[in-house]
Design a protein around this motif. Sequence first.
Motif, PDB file in Angstrom:
ATOM      1  N   THR A 194       3.602  14.501  -9.158  1.00  0.00           N
ATOM      2  CA  THR A 194       2.125  14.965  -8.151  1.00  0.00           C
ATOM      3  C   THR A 194       1.810  13.468  -7.455  1.00  0.00           C
ATOM      4  O   THR A 194       2.080  12.180  -7.086  1.00  0.00           O
ATOM      5  CB  THR A 194       1.199  14.156  -9.925  1.00  0.00           C
ATOM      6  N   ALA A 195       0.971  13.977  -6.810  1.00  0.00           N
ATOM      7  CA  ALA A 195       0.364  13.059  -5.525  1.00  0.00           C
ATOM      8  C   ALA A 195      -0.743  11.148  -6.139  1.00  0.00           C
ATOM      9  O   ALA A 195      -1.517  11.832  -7.570  1.00  0.00           O
ATOM     10  CB  ALA A 195      -0.852  13.343  -4.635  1.00  0.00           C
ATOM     11  N   VAL A 196      -0.015  10.356  -5.835  1.00  0.00           N
ATOM     12  CA  VAL A 196      -0.613   9.062  -6.583  1.00  0.00           C
ATOM     13  C   VAL A 196      -2.376   9.497  -6.326  1.00  0.00           C
ATOM     14  O   VAL A 196      -2.981   8.330  -7.430  1.00  0.00           O
ATOM     15  CB  VAL A 196      -0.625   7.623  -5.542  1.00  0.00           C
ATOM     16  N   SER A 197      -2.929  10.323  -5.582  1.00  0.00           N
ATOM     17  CA  SER A 197      -4.452  10.315  -5.247  1.00  0.00           C
ATOM     18  C   SER A 197      -5.205  10.506  -6.477  1.00  0.00           C
ATOM     19  O   SER A 197      -6.326  10.570  -7.026  1.00  0.00           O
ATOM     20  CB  SER A 197      -4.955  10.707  -3.548  1.00  0.00           C
ATOM     21  N   ASP A 198      -4.156  11.090  -7.170  1.00  0.00           N
ATOM     22  CA  ASP A 198      -4.955  11.965  -8.501  1.00  0.00           C
ATOM     23  C   ASP A 198      -4.747  11.077  -9.633  1.00  0.00           C
ATOM     24  O   ASP A 198      -5.521  11.571 -10.908  1.00  0.00           O
ATOM     25  CB  ASP A 198      -3.758  13.707  -9.007  1.00  0.00           C
ATOM     26  N   LEU A 199      -4.337  10.545  -9.261  1.00  0.00           N
ATOM     27  CA  LEU A 199      -4.191   9.159 -10.724  1.00  0.00           C
ATOM     28  C   LEU A 199      -4.638   7.874 -10.327  1.00  0.00           C
ATOM     29  O   LEU A 199      -4.911   6.944 -11.671  1.00  0.00           O
ATOM     30  CB  LEU A 199      -3.365   9.100 -11.423  1.00  0.00           C
ATOM     31  N   MET A 200      -4.904   7.509  -9.324  1.00  0.00           N
ATOM     32  CA  MET A 200      -5.810   6.433  -8.588  1.00  0.00           C
ATOM     33  C   MET A 200      -7.143   5.515  -9.315  1.00  0.00           C
ATOM     34  O   MET A 200      -7.062   6.720  -9.509  1.00  0.00           O
ATOM     35  CB  MET A 200      -5.477   5.831  -7.575  1.00  0.00           C
ATOM     36  N   THR A 233       0.630  -1.125  -0.041  1.00  0.00           N
ATOM     37  CA  THR A 233       0.173   0.173   0.089  1.00  0.00           C
ATOM     38  C   THR A 233       0.702   1.733   0.226  1.00  0.00           C
ATOM     39  O   THR A 233       2.109   0.952   0.517  1.00  0.00           O
ATOM     40  CB  THR A 233      -0.804   0.202   1.351  1.00  0.00           C
ATOM     41  N   VAL A 234       0.217   2.542  -0.330  1.00  0.00           N
ATOM     42  CA  VAL A 234       0.331   3.489  -0.299  1.00  0.00           C
ATOM     43  C   VAL A 234      -0.558   4.634   0.103  1.00  0.00           C
ATOM     44  O   VAL A 234      -1.042   4.303  -0.172  1.00  0.00           O
ATOM     45  CB  VAL A 234       1.226   4.392  -1.498  1.00  0.00           C
ATOM     46  N   SER A 235       0.512   5.342   0.600  1.00  0.00           N
ATOM     47  CA  SER A 235      -1.064   6.684   1.141  1.00  0.00           C
ATOM     48  C   SER A 235      -1.742   7.580  -0.118  1.00  0.00           C
ATOM     49  O   SER A 235      -0.508   7.638  -0.791  1.00  0.00           O
ATOM     50  CB  SER A 235      -0.594   7.122   2.084  1.00  0.00           C
ATOM     51  N   PRO A 236      -2.060   8.546   0.064  1.00  0.00           N
ATOM     52  CA  PRO A 236      -3.012   8.690  -1.012  1.00  0.00           C
ATOM     53  C   PRO A 236      -1.941  10.351  -1.070  1.00  0.00           C
ATOM     54  O   PRO A 236      -2.368  10.805  -2.627  1.00  0.00           O
ATOM     55  CB  PRO A 236      -4.109   9.791  -0.545  1.00  0.00           C
ATOM     56  N   ASP A 237      -1.317  10.369  -0.452  1.00  0.00           N
ATOM     57  CA  ASP A 237      -0.754  11.658  -0.929  1.00  0.00           C
ATOM     58  C   ASP A 237       1.084  11.279  -1.214  1.00  0.00           C
ATOM     59  O   ASP A 237       1.296  12.255  -1.448  1.00  0.00           O
ATOM     60  CB  ASP A 237      -0.341  12.072   1.201  1.00  0.00           C
ATOM     61  N   THR A 238       1.223   9.796  -1.383  1.00  0.00           N
ATOM     62  CA  THR A 238       2.189   9.209  -2.022  1.00  0.00           C
ATOM     63  C   THR A 238       2.564  10.366  -3.743  1.00  0.00           C
ATOM     64  O   THR A 238       1.621  10.183  -3.948  1.00  0.00           O
ATOM     65  CB  THR A 238       2.302   8.164  -1.658  1.00  0.00           C
ATOM     66  N   THR A 239       3.564  10.232  -3.291  1.00  0.00           N
ATOM     67  CA  THR A 239       3.877  11.169  -5.288  1.00  0.00           C
ATOM     68  C   THR A 239       3.934   9.889  -5.627  1.00  0.00           C
ATOM     69  O   THR A 239       4.239   8.682  -5.625  1.00  0.00           O
ATOM     70  CB  THR A 239       5.343  11.893  -5.175  1.00  0.00           C
ATOM     71  N   LEU A 269      -2.007  -0.471  -3.703  1.00  0.00           N
ATOM     72  CA  LEU A 269      -3.049  -0.406  -3.120  1.00  0.00           C
ATOM     73  C   LEU A 269      -3.417   1.128  -2.299  1.00  0.00           C
ATOM     74  O   LEU A 269      -2.048   1.143  -1.719  1.00  0.00           O
ATOM     75  CB  LEU A 269      -3.999  -1.226  -1.905  1.00  0.00           C
ATOM     76  N   VAL A 270      -3.716   2.034  -2.950  1.00  0.00           N
ATOM     77  CA  VAL A 270      -3.632   2.834  -2.202  1.00  0.00           C
ATOM     78  C   VAL A 270      -5.079   3.191  -0.952  1.00  0.00           C
ATOM     79  O   VAL A 270      -5.950   2.669  -0.798  1.00  0.00           O
ATOM     80  CB  VAL A 270      -4.197   4.648  -2.574  1.00  0.00           C
ATOM     81  N   ALA A 271      -4.366   3.485   1.031  1.00  0.00           N
ATOM     82  CA  ALA A 271      -5.269   3.139   1.760  1.00  0.00           C
ATOM     83  C   ALA A 271      -4.752   4.022   2.211  1.00  0.00           C
ATOM     84  O   ALA A 271      -3.879   4.897   2.574  1.00  0.00           O
ATOM     85  CB  ALA A 271      -5.156   1.625   2.322  1.00  0.00           C
ATOM     86  N   THR A 272      -5.407   4.841   3.489  1.00  0.00           N
ATOM     87  CA  THR A 272      -5.117   5.486   4.647  1.00  0.00           C
ATOM     88  C   THR A 272      -5.547   4.681   5.706  1.00  0.00           C
ATOM     89  O   THR A 272      -7.021   4.287   5.844  1.00  0.00           O
ATOM     90  CB  THR A 272      -5.771   6.709   5.128  1.00  0.00           C
ATOM     91  N   GLY A 273      -4.364   4.382   6.541  1.00  0.00           N
ATOM     92  CA  GLY A 273      -4.796   3.354   7.446  1.00  0.00           C
ATOM     93  C   GLY A 273      -4.689   1.777   6.569  1.00  0.00           C
ATOM     94  O   GLY A 273      -4.321   1.799   6.175  1.00  0.00           O
ATOM     95  N   ASP A 274      -6.241   1.203   7.695  1.00  0.00           N
ATOM     96  CA  ASP A 274      -6.390   0.257   6.500  1.00  0.00           C
ATOM     97  C   ASP A 274      -7.401  -0.101   6.269  1.00  0.00           C
ATOM     98  O   ASP A 274      -8.019  -0.638   5.990  1.00  0.00           O
ATOM     99  CB  ASP A 274      -6.966  -0.830   7.563  1.00  0.00           C
ATOM    100  N   ARG A 275      -8.093   1.724   5.318  1.00  0.00           N
ATOM    101  CA  ARG A 275      -9.381   2.335   4.684  1.00  0.00           C
ATOM    102  C   ARG A 275      -8.182   2.305   3.441  1.00  0.00           C
ATOM    103  O   ARG A 275      -7.729   3.190   2.780  1.00  0.00           O
ATOM    104  CB  ARG A 275     -10.138   3.448   5.383  1.00  0.00           C
ATOM    105  N   LEU A 276      -9.287   1.378   2.456  1.00  0.00           N
ATOM    106  CA  LEU A 276      -9.290   1.713   1.195  1.00  0.00           C
ATOM    107  C   LEU A 276      -9.806   2.407   0.481  1.00  0.00           C
ATOM    108  O   LEU A 276     -11.193   2.919   0.651  1.00  0.00           O
ATOM    109  CB  LEU A 276      -9.548  -0.047   0.005  1.00  0.00           C
ATOM    110  N   GLN A 277      -8.757   3.537  -0.449  1.00  0.00           N
ATOM    111  CA  GLN A 277      -9.327   4.313  -0.851  1.00  0.00           C
ATOM    112  C   GLN A 277      -8.902   4.491  -2.556  1.00  0.00           C
ATOM    113  O   GLN A 277      -9.548   5.242  -3.159  1.00  0.00           O
ATOM    114  CB  GLN A 277      -8.169   5.448  -0.830  1.00  0.00           C
TER     115      GLN A 277
END
Lengths: 65, 154
Positions: free
Chosen positions: B65-71, B13-19, B36-44
């Motif tokens: 760019t934050a990975v949350s922008d393209l996940m 996993t990586v957190s949403p703000d991971t580049t 998988l993009v996750a905040t703690g154990d919550r799947l994003q």
Amino acid sequence: MAANCTMATDGTARVATTALRLTVPDLSPERTAALLAVVERCTVHNTLERPPEVTFDVVREGTGP
Amino acid sequence: MKVSEYMMAPPVTVSPDTTVRQTALRMEDAAVGSVLVATGDRLQGIVTDRDLVVRCLAQGGDPDTAVSDLMSPSVATLDATDDVEAAYRTFRRAGVRRRPVLDGHRLVGVLTVDDLFLDVFQRLADLLGSVAWSVLRDPPELAALRRPTAPAKG
């Protein structure tokens, strides 16, 4: 029968080895030999040892056989 | 057999703000093609190596760019208690190669087509086991005769 597979490390996505282990009760050497002989000649083992030729075909829905 | 017995756990996993750059390095370190993009154990969401290329690099995007922008934020999941047969059906219908696995709302693993492929080998071994046990049920004198030169059927 337990299968233990390892993946290839040459960069291709494939199973490289499959180790099959059969746990049996105490067997005489004769019965062990007989068991191995049957297993090593059966369809499953033969096919694992010598994979079938695989072909792919793409057909439109409703037009294939 | 349950999905939890086949999945890879814990998932990568990586957190949403991971580049994007850090995500690519994470993939390289873990030798995986998606994380998988996750905040703690919550799947994003989920992001694949292809997403990094097509949605960022090919567009001249910034690797910071934050990975949350393209996940892909909408991810169909499996439940850890699902029967593996249900997972086969899901993969067959959905045309995907991986599914995150949840325990309730908690992200606990990921199941891939490769995991099911290894299960296929176990199923082949199960058939081979049946052949072997058939020999063990034979009387010893018959078993001794089971050393033919002709191929055994089965």
